[in-house]
Scaffold this active site. Structure first.
Site, PDB file in Angstrom:
ATOM      1  N   SER A 153       0.767  -1.337   0.150  1.00  0.00           N
ATOM      2  CA  SER A 153       0.020   0.133   0.133  1.00  0.00           C
ATOM      3  C   SER A 153       0.921   1.287   0.065  1.00  0.00           C
ATOM      4  CB  SER A 153      -0.866   0.029   0.992  1.00  0.00           C
ATOM      5  OG  SER A 153      -2.029   1.001   1.118  1.00  0.00           O
ATOM      6  N   ASP A 318      -8.805  -6.762  -4.287  1.00  0.00           N
ATOM      7  CA  ASP A 318      -8.428  -5.404  -3.961  1.00  0.00           C
ATOM      8  C   ASP A 318      -9.293  -4.230  -4.584  1.00  0.00           C
ATOM      9  OD1 ASP A 318      -7.213  -2.897  -3.068  1.00  0.00           O
ATOM     10  OD2 ASP A 318      -5.279  -3.656  -3.219  1.00  0.00           O
ATOM     11  N   HIS A 351      -8.153  -4.937  -0.079  1.00  0.00           N
ATOM     12  CA  HIS A 351      -6.936  -4.545   0.380  1.00  0.00           C
ATOM     13  C   HIS A 351      -5.944  -5.110   1.386  1.00  0.00           C
ATOM     14  CE1 HIS A 351      -3.855  -1.647  -0.560  1.00  0.00           C
ATOM     15  NE2 HIS A 351      -3.981  -0.796   0.747  1.00  0.00           N
TER      16      HIS A 351
END
Length: 374
Positions: A153, A318, A351
């Site tokens: 991320s 995601d 995610h």
């Protein structure tokens, strides 16, 4: 060797007295970075891996603390002896970024010019600023080049920026569950979260420390918004569905559904441990990340400086940083004839998949880093 925990770890801190000029134009005369290390730096000093943290994480990447065994590092399932990031082979470093709230200089730190906490006066920081401070830390630790820089991320965005800003200091970059820049939808989510915090009556323009209060209500809402975006719809349905907390509806505005209870629990826990001012600044760093911006929006041009080899990983469920966004990173790497491996993992977790146990994902990281080690 069988995999296991790194064991008991201790955070360390390093004071920097040389000023840093931030991308915003602001200047911080001195600052502290808190970090942890795992494994041993070899004689050649070429086996170090930097782990960059995402939004609400910290330097505490693996292991646990002697006074709090339940406080296990956020990537402990991936990092340790015999694990995919093998600390029997690599010297792993986790850093709490500048502007953080877990030991590094940030809004809750004392501003030496006023003798009071920085609060709302702490400048906005960017991914480029973090790379600059991480590079200074590496130099202080005697590390001229990393075997790898990795993260998921926002941490992956830092790894990508490393290959642009410090190309000769990173041999490999592991870019996991990332995007080359935020979409309008992602910026919108971050703005709603920030509005929840800044609209809290206890916010006081970021100077709530001096009032001995915390904008807890706003921070709780911000966390709920964020947490929803980290999970996939399928995961929510499997874990919670429409299950009730009790057997009957209450016909009020309390908690009826299990998902409501879960979000409130996560929000309460987060509000007890994270600083609202830090949350504001980290989400802005996410919004501002766009390494192609100064190159006319062309990431292929931005990546011309890079020399590292890359592993790029995405997860099918995601929806915040979809596989399409990872492929937007892969193409410029290929355009520049860089060595890049790309994997799209079929995982249902959204995610958050980069934080969870997945045999294929972990095997991929292990195989890639085994090549790096040899």
């Amino acid at each position: 060797m069988a995999s296991g925990s790194i064991g008991i770890v201790s955070p360390q801190s390093l004071q920097f007295d040389n000023p840093i000029e931030l991308k915003s134009g602001a200047r911080i005369d001195n600052y502290t970075l808190t970090y942890e290390t795992y494994g041993e730096l070899n004689a050649a000093r070429n086996n170090a891996i930097l782990v960059c943290h995402a939004l609400n994480a910290s330097h505490h990447v693996a292991g646990s603390y002697a006074d709090d065994p339940a406080d296990v590092g956020w990537w402990d399932n991936l990092i340790g002896p015999g694990k995919p990031v093998d600390t029997d082979r690599f010297f792993v470093i986790g850093v709490n970024n500048l502007g953080g709230c877990h030991g590094s200089t940030g809004p809750s730190s004392v501003n030496p010019k006023t003798g009071k906490p920085w609060g709302g006066d702490f400048p906005v920081v960017t991914v480029e600023d973090w790379v600059q401070t991480q590079a200074r830390l590496a130099t202080s630790l005697g590390i001229e080049q990393f075997a790898a820089v990795m993260g998921g991320s926002l941490g992956a965005m830092q790894a990508l920026q490393w290959t642009i800003d410090e190309p000769e200091r990173v041999r490999n970059a592991l870019v996991i569950a990332a995007a080359p820049k935020l979409s309008a939808q992602n910026i919108a989510f971050n703005e709603v979260a920030r509005q929840a915090i800044t609209s809290d009556p206890e916010f006081h323009d970021g100077h709530y420390y001096q009032h001995d209060v915390v904008p807890r209500r706003g921070l709780r809402i911000a966390r709920m918004i964020g947490h929803i975006t980290y999970l996939s719809d399928d995961t929510m349905n499997v874990r919670f569905g429409r299950a009730l907390r009790e057997d009957v509806l209450n016909f009020d505005f309390g908690v009826d559904f299990q998902i409501e209870s879960y979000l409130r629990y996560q929000a309460d826990k987060f509000a007890d441990t994270f600083d609202a001012n830090t949350y504001l600044r980290i989400t802005k760093a996410l919004d501002y990340f766009d390494p192609a911006a100064i190159y006319g929006g062309d990431l292929s041009v931005a990546m011309k400086k890079a020399t590292a080899d890359f592993l790029v990983v995405s997860f099918t469920s995601d929806w915040r940083f979809s596989p399409q966004r990872s492929r937007e990173i892969v193409k410029p790497l290929v355009d520049n004839r860089l060595s890049v491996s790309y994997a799209e993992i079929g995982a249902p977790h959204g995610h958050d998949a980069f934080l969870l146990d997945d045999e294929r994902y972990h095997a991929l990281v292990r195989a890639y880093l085994e090549r790096v080690a040899t």
